[in-house]
Scaffold this active site. Structure first.
Site, mmCIF file in Angstrom:
data_model
loop_
_atom_site.group_PDB
_atom_site.id
_atom_site.type_symbol
_atom_site.label_atom_id
_atom_site.label_comp_id
_atom_site.label_asym_id
_atom_site.label_seq_id
_atom_site.Cartn_x
_atom_site.Cartn_y
_atom_site.Cartn_z
ATOM 1 N N CYS A 115 0.869 -1.177 0.000
ATOM 2 C CA CYS A 115 0.000 0.000 0.000
ATOM 3 C C CYS A 115 0.899 1.219 0.000
ATOM 4 C CB CYS A 115 -0.888 0.007 1.243
ATOM 5 S SG CYS A 115 -2.196 1.256 1.144
ATOM 6 N N CYS A 117 0.025 4.185 1.642
ATOM 7 C CA CYS A 117 -0.298 5.187 2.669
ATOM 8 C C CYS A 117 0.796 5.422 3.702
ATOM 9 C CB CYS A 117 -1.626 4.876 3.350
ATOM 10 S SG CYS A 117 -1.629 3.368 4.313
ATOM 11 N N LYS A 190 -12.154 -4.977 2.672
ATOM 12 C CA LYS A 190 -11.568 -4.089 3.671
ATOM 13 C C LYS A 190 -12.504 -2.899 3.834
ATOM 14 C CE LYS A 190 -7.483 -1.360 4.731
ATOM 15 N NZ LYS A 190 -6.097 -1.054 4.349
ATOM 16 N N ARG A 212 -10.838 7.694 3.833
ATOM 17 C CA ARG A 212 -10.586 6.647 2.842
ATOM 18 C C ARG A 212 -11.883 6.062 2.261
ATOM 19 N NH1 ARG A 212 -5.364 6.643 3.971
ATOM 20 N NH2 ARG A 212 -4.398 5.705 5.811
ATOM 21 N N GLU A 228 -16.496 -7.768 -4.378
ATOM 22 C CA GLU A 228 -15.051 -7.535 -4.218
ATOM 23 C C GLU A 228 -14.282 -8.859 -4.182
ATOM 24 O OE1 GLU A 228 -13.119 -5.045 -4.344
ATOM 25 O OE2 GLU A 228 -14.205 -3.231 -3.840
ATOM 26 N N LYS A 243 -11.680 -7.727 6.861
ATOM 27 C CA LYS A 243 -11.038 -6.835 7.825
ATOM 28 C C LYS A 243 -11.955 -5.656 8.087
ATOM 29 C CE LYS A 243 -7.126 -3.765 7.968
ATOM 30 N NZ LYS A 243 -6.135 -3.042 7.248
HETATM 31 C C1 PBG Z 1 -2.654 0.103 4.896
HETATM 32 C C2 PBG Z 1 -3.227 -0.681 6.035
HETATM 33 C C3 PBG Z 1 -3.977 -0.231 7.118
HETATM 34 C C4 PBG Z 1 -4.178 -1.326 7.938
HETATM 35 C C5 PBG Z 1 -3.569 -2.413 7.320
HETATM 36 N N1 PBG Z 1 -2.999 -1.998 6.126
HETATM 37 C C6 PBG Z 1 -4.431 1.128 7.489
HETATM 38 C C7 PBG Z 1 -5.516 1.794 6.765
HETATM 39 O O1 PBG Z 1 -6.101 1.271 5.820
HETATM 40 O O2 PBG Z 1 -5.754 2.945 7.128
HETATM 41 C C8 PBG Z 1 -4.885 -1.304 9.264
HETATM 42 C C9 PBG Z 1 -4.495 -2.385 10.194
HETATM 43 C C10 PBG Z 1 -4.885 -2.193 11.614
HETATM 44 O O3 PBG Z 1 -5.675 -1.305 12.001
HETATM 45 O O4 PBG Z 1 -4.372 -2.977 12.413
HETATM 46 N N2 PBG Z 1 -3.600 0.622 4.035
#
Ligand code: PBG
Length: 320
Positions: A115, A117, A190, A212, A228, A243
């Site tokens: 990712c 971010c 997600k 997001r 998805e 998740k």
């Molecule tokens: C990256 C990512 C995130 C998480 C896993 N990969 C953060 C998000 O999407 O903001 C969150 C994992 C967690 O809260 O333990 N995009």
């Protein structure tokens, strides 16, 4: 005559004999934050740290010694930029952590989260075009990140960005590079969730504006989870994921009933921190609450669980 279900609950031995679900250490995946700098505590995630590369080997030693077989890396780079270039830098923090880890523990399953971010100055999961995350401009960068992690030694690639089409693009790029045997664990389902708060403290990855919601899923939707997941499987996902965990077990159960691809559930940072906080106050029994929660995820259909509790749970499963 009374029907007596209690007969099968009378002793621990009988309860074990008839139990339908078992939680094993091999089900657990431990997320690890690595930082280009000094090791730091994460105030909102007690017991979890951002590890420097210097301190990583000691941390891995404990993880491996307790029997955990899989880890998931997240990187916190020294500098962030508009295009998240740290994510696909062959000398980036995750790439160096993976190389070091595979040198010491070649059999440990190393998964890397893919990712942007953690690497973008604006904190969004893709690159921006007029302040909107551009799906198609982000895709090649995700593929570059995946390839550089596999070159460093990653065993599994886990895209978490939620761009459309990314599993297919990553699969094609991996295949072109000769990495046909590297599985993709896709964060298929997600949700845009407030339970990620402590993670964003940990990775310093909160979006600097907006949220997001234009790429992560709306928690009011369940049918969309099927779409998805189907797309990701069609594009080549080997493992699918739901998740967060506990508030989404209905989704996990539906996904596991509908698809035959192995399912991972991510027990996310906010879920971890809530249990920790209550436990530190003496309000709940941490060990039993955690084992009950993780077992519930298995019951909902998870084959594997990503959890910040992996190491502690591994100790508890050994009876320690
Ligand atoms: C990256 C990512 C995130 C998480 C896993 N990969 C953060 C998000 O999407 O903001 C969150 C994992 C967690 O809260 O333990 N995009």
């Amino acid at each position: 005559m009374i029907r007596r279900p209690r007969r099968l609950r009378l002793t621990p031995q009988i309860r074990d004999l008839v139990s339908e679900i078992s939680l094993n250490v091999t089900d657990l995946i431990y997320p690890i934050f690595v930082i280009d700098g000094e090791t730091e505590d994460i105030p909102s995630m007690p017991n979890i740290k951002r590890y420097s590369l210097n301190d990583l080997p000691d941390a891995l030693k404990e993880i491996v010694s307790v029997g955990v077989k899989s880890v998931l890396f997240f990187g916190i780079p020294k500098e962030k930029d508009e295009t998240g270039s740290g994510a696909y830098d062959d000398n980036g923090i995750v790439q160096r952590a993976v190389r070091l880890t595979k040198e010491i523990y070649p059999d440990l399953i190393v998964i890397t989260d893919i990712c942007l971010c953690e690497y973008t100055s604006h904190g969004h999961c893709g690159i921006l075009e007029n302040s909107v995350v551009s799906n198609d401009q982000t895709l090649p960068l995700l593929a570059k990140a995946a390839i550089s992690c596999v070159r460093a030694g990653a065993d599994i690639i886990a895209p978490s960005d939620m761009m459309d089409g990314r599993v297919g693009v990553i699969r094609n790029s991996l295949d072109k590079e000769g990495f046909q045997n590297i599985p993709i664990m896709s964060y298929s389902v997600k949700y845009s969730s407030s339970f990620y708060g402590p993670f964003r403290d940990a990775a310093n990855s909160a979006p600097s504006f907006g949220d997001r919601k234009s790429y992560q899923m709306d928690y009011r939707n369940k049918k969309e989870a099927l779409i998805e997941t189907q797309l990701d499987i069609d594009e080549g996902a080997d493992i699918i994921m739901v998740k967060p965990a506990l508030p989404y077990l209905d989704i996990a159960k539906t996904i596991s009933d509908t698809f035959s691809v192995p399912l991972a559930i991510y027990h996310v940072s906010g879920e971890y921190s809530m249990i920790k906080a209550a436990a530190q106050n003496g309000w709940i029994d941490e060990k039993s609450v955690v084992l009950e929660s993780l077992t519930a995820m298995k019951r909902a259909g998870a084959k594997m669980i990503i959890t910040y509790y992996a190491v502690e749970a591994a100790h508890w499963l050994k009876g320690e």
